[in-house]
Design an enzyme around this catalytic site. Structure first.
Site, mmCIF file in Angstrom:
data_model
loop_
_atom_site.group_PDB
_atom_site.id
_atom_site.type_symbol
_atom_site.label_atom_id
_atom_site.label_comp_id
_atom_site.label_asym_id
_atom_site.label_seq_id
_atom_site.Cartn_x
_atom_site.Cartn_y
_atom_site.Cartn_z
ATOM 1 N N GLU A 27 3.028 29.462 -13.584
ATOM 2 C CA GLU A 27 4.454 29.140 -13.478
ATOM 3 C C GLU A 27 4.968 29.688 -12.148
ATOM 4 O OE1 GLU A 27 7.557 29.947 -16.725
ATOM 5 O OE2 GLU A 27 8.183 31.321 -15.122
ATOM 6 N N THR A 60 10.138 26.423 -12.997
ATOM 7 C CA THR A 60 11.288 26.738 -13.857
ATOM 8 C C THR A 60 12.539 25.994 -13.389
ATOM 9 O OG1 THR A 60 11.928 28.680 -12.601
ATOM 10 C CG2 THR A 60 10.391 29.028 -14.412
ATOM 11 N N TYR A 158 7.483 31.062 -29.541
ATOM 12 C CA TYR A 158 7.818 32.487 -29.469
ATOM 13 C C TYR A 158 6.983 33.291 -30.471
ATOM 14 C CZ TYR A 158 11.674 30.513 -26.884
ATOM 15 O OH TYR A 158 12.406 29.806 -25.962
ATOM 16 N N GLN A 225 11.571 45.358 -11.229
ATOM 17 C CA GLN A 225 12.010 43.991 -11.528
ATOM 18 C C GLN A 225 11.869 43.638 -13.001
ATOM 19 O OE1 GLN A 225 9.696 41.396 -9.130
ATOM 20 N NE2 GLN A 225 11.193 41.355 -7.471
HETATM 21 P P1 FAD Z 1 15.418 26.035 -29.089
HETATM 22 O O1 FAD Z 1 14.093 25.665 -29.619
HETATM 23 O O2 FAD Z 1 16.515 25.054 -29.260
HETATM 24 O O3 FAD Z 1 15.816 27.415 -29.757
HETATM 25 C C1 FAD Z 1 17.038 28.058 -29.425
HETATM 26 C C2 FAD Z 1 17.509 28.887 -30.630
HETATM 27 O O4 FAD Z 1 17.931 28.003 -31.669
HETATM 28 C C3 FAD Z 1 16.401 29.740 -31.236
HETATM 29 O O5 FAD Z 1 16.979 30.907 -31.742
HETATM 30 C C4 FAD Z 1 15.875 28.875 -32.350
HETATM 31 O O6 FAD Z 1 15.261 29.644 -33.343
HETATM 32 C C5 FAD Z 1 17.157 28.205 -32.835
HETATM 33 N N1 FAD Z 1 16.934 26.877 -33.421
HETATM 34 C C6 FAD Z 1 16.104 25.896 -32.983
HETATM 35 N N2 FAD Z 1 16.193 24.814 -33.782
HETATM 36 C C7 FAD Z 1 17.106 25.112 -34.731
HETATM 37 C C8 FAD Z 1 17.654 24.414 -35.857
HETATM 38 N N3 FAD Z 1 17.247 23.187 -36.162
HETATM 39 N N4 FAD Z 1 18.583 25.044 -36.620
HETATM 40 C C9 FAD Z 1 19.009 26.303 -36.340
HETATM 41 N N5 FAD Z 1 18.516 27.014 -35.290
HETATM 42 C C10 FAD Z 1 17.595 26.429 -34.502
HETATM 43 N N6 FAD Z 1 14.933 29.064 -19.604
HETATM 44 C C11 FAD Z 1 15.475 28.482 -18.498
HETATM 45 O O7 FAD Z 1 16.697 28.537 -18.317
HETATM 46 N N7 FAD Z 1 14.701 27.837 -17.567
HETATM 47 C C12 FAD Z 1 13.360 27.724 -17.704
HETATM 48 O O8 FAD Z 1 12.690 27.135 -16.857
HETATM 49 C C13 FAD Z 1 12.745 28.332 -18.861
HETATM 50 N N8 FAD Z 1 11.417 28.251 -19.055
HETATM 51 C C14 FAD Z 1 10.858 28.773 -20.202
HETATM 52 C C15 FAD Z 1 9.480 28.635 -20.410
HETATM 53 C C16 FAD Z 1 8.892 29.163 -21.559
HETATM 54 C C17 FAD Z 1 7.407 28.997 -21.781
HETATM 55 C C18 FAD Z 1 9.687 29.851 -22.519
HETATM 56 C C19 FAD Z 1 9.051 30.442 -23.746
HETATM 57 C C20 FAD Z 1 11.052 29.994 -22.322
HETATM 58 C C21 FAD Z 1 11.655 29.462 -21.165
HETATM 59 N N9 FAD Z 1 13.030 29.565 -20.935
HETATM 60 C C22 FAD Z 1 13.593 28.996 -19.799
HETATM 61 C C23 FAD Z 1 13.896 30.319 -21.863
HETATM 62 C C24 FAD Z 1 14.522 29.404 -22.937
HETATM 63 O O9 FAD Z 1 15.369 28.459 -22.346
HETATM 64 C C25 FAD Z 1 15.306 30.320 -23.895
HETATM 65 O O10 FAD Z 1 14.426 31.112 -24.643
HETATM 66 C C26 FAD Z 1 16.276 29.606 -24.818
HETATM 67 O O11 FAD Z 1 17.108 30.596 -25.453
HETATM 68 C C27 FAD Z 1 15.645 28.816 -25.947
HETATM 69 O O12 FAD Z 1 15.071 27.686 -25.496
HETATM 70 P P2 FAD Z 1 14.210 26.760 -26.507
HETATM 71 O O13 FAD Z 1 13.816 25.585 -25.736
HETATM 72 O O14 FAD Z 1 13.174 27.550 -27.185
HETATM 73 O O15 FAD Z 1 15.389 26.377 -27.548
#
Ligand code: FAD
Length: 299
Positions: A27, A60, A158, A225
């Site tokens: 990444e 990202t 996660y 960091q």
């Molecule tokens: P979701 O899957 O939508 O989850 C968000 C929250 O909602 C979680 O608490 C989940 O448990 C909950 N949830 C999901 N579905 C439901 C449902 N149906 N009902 C109720 N609750 C629900 N962030 C950036 O800004 N830029 C990046 O480039 C970036 N890259 C990442 C790369 C990786 C590999 C990872 C692991 C994370 C990255 N993130 C990035 C961080 C990520 O955007 C955050 O962790 C964000 O809070 C959640 O994103 P998600 O896509 O997992 O969301």
């Protein structure tokens, strides 16, 4: 195992995983706005990482498109260098109308793979249509990209649960929803205790999730960091690592040596349990990543 196939720059990562059981990917993150020198540094990072023959490099995306232009430029640069780009895309702050032009742009520069995320609301950010207006969860963005039909879709997983949902059973249910929406594979949040990953994989497989789940590994190279990153990810930091970060906070060389050794031990133990795909958060540090890849004999 099927015969090892060289990366084809036009292929979907899911097809690539179908053909190979091992992979190494990195990444990188784009520079902040106006950091011209940083952009050159990242280009150099990518050129150097290319020597390691990565199977893909992910880029990202700033929540709300804060680094949109640069992220697209970096993905284009990766593509021009015959490496498969995996463009991250977050939905926070976007409406349904905002997505198609972004997909068109990504497609036009040769991006075939998107890591579809919800993103977090940045501090002090104001979105004209609200943070979650058309996309409450990542699965909603995944559905839209799936309908578009031109992309292979990755999603976040996660091993310790999401910071807002530490209940693993529910987190795994959310992963299943991402698959139903169209996710082809997962990359995990960083973790520093492999047992958490092994337990998570067992639970996900027992719950009927059979898509590839790639461990995301973060070498802790700079004590100063890492605090913010650890706070954001909410990853459990074993006491021995926390002690080392504190001990080496003013000694970057010692911190780096410890961080490299730590991640090498993590990779070794993952390998021993049959894990063969690795995604490394490079932090744009190609020299240290090269050392890790070579010492771990990943390539
Ligand atoms: P979701 O899957 O939508 O989850 C968000 C929250 O909602 C979680 O608490 C989940 O448990 C909950 N949830 C999901 N579905 C439901 C449902 N149906 N009902 C109720 N609750 C629900 N962030 C950036 O800004 N830029 C990046 O480039 C970036 N890259 C990442 C790369 C990786 C590999 C990872 C692991 C994370 C990255 N993130 C990035 C961080 C990520 O955007 C955050 O962790 C964000 O809070 C959640 O994103 P998600 O896509 O997992 O969301």
């Amino acid at each position: 195992m099927k015969e090892r196939k060289k990366t084809d720059k036009t292929e979907f990562i899911s097809e690539f995983f179908d053909n190979r059981e091992d992979s190494v990917s990195f990444e990188v993150y784009p520079p902040k706005k106006g950091q011209k020198k940083q952009f050159e540094i990242i280009k150099n990072t990518i050129t150097r990482l290319k020597d390691l023959e990565p199977d893909f490099i992910s880029v990202t995306y700033g929540p709300g498109g804060t680094n949109k232009g640069k992220a697209v430029d970096i993905s284009a640069y990766i593509r021009q260098h015959d490496i498969t780009p995996l463009a991250h895309l977050t939905s926070v702050g976007y409406t349904k109308e905002d997505i198609p032009p972004i997909l068109d742009k990504l497609h036009s520069i040769g991006v075939k793979n998107i890591l579809a995320l919800r993103g977090d609301v940045p501090r002090n950010a104001i979105f004209p249509h609200g943070a979650w207006c058309d996309f409450r969860y990542a699965k909603d963005l995944i559905s839209m990209i799936k309908k578009d039909g031109r992309f292979c879709i990755g999603a976040a997983a996660y091993p310790e649960g999401h910071p807002d949902c530490k209940e693993l059973k529910i987190s795994i249910k959310h992963m299943k929803e991402k698959i139903e929406a169209g996710a082809d594979f997962f990359i995990t949040q960083m973790f520093f205790d492999n047992q958490l990953f092994f337990d998570f994989i067992d639970r996900a497989r027992n719950a009927g999730i059979h898509k590839p789940i790639i461990p995301g590994l973060m070498p802790v190279l700079r004590g100063k960091q890492i605090g913010k990153i650890l706070a954001l990810s909410d990853a459990y930091v074993p006491k021995k690592m926390a002690d080392a970060i504190e001990l080496y906070i003013e000694n970057p060389q010692a911190m780096e040596a410890y961080g490299i050794e730590y991640v090498l031990r993590q990779i070794d133990s993952l390998k021993q349990q049959g894990i063969r795909r690795f995604h490394i958060y490079s932090m744009n540090r190609w020299e240290q990543i090269t050392k890790i890849v070579k010492l771990a004999q990943l390539k």
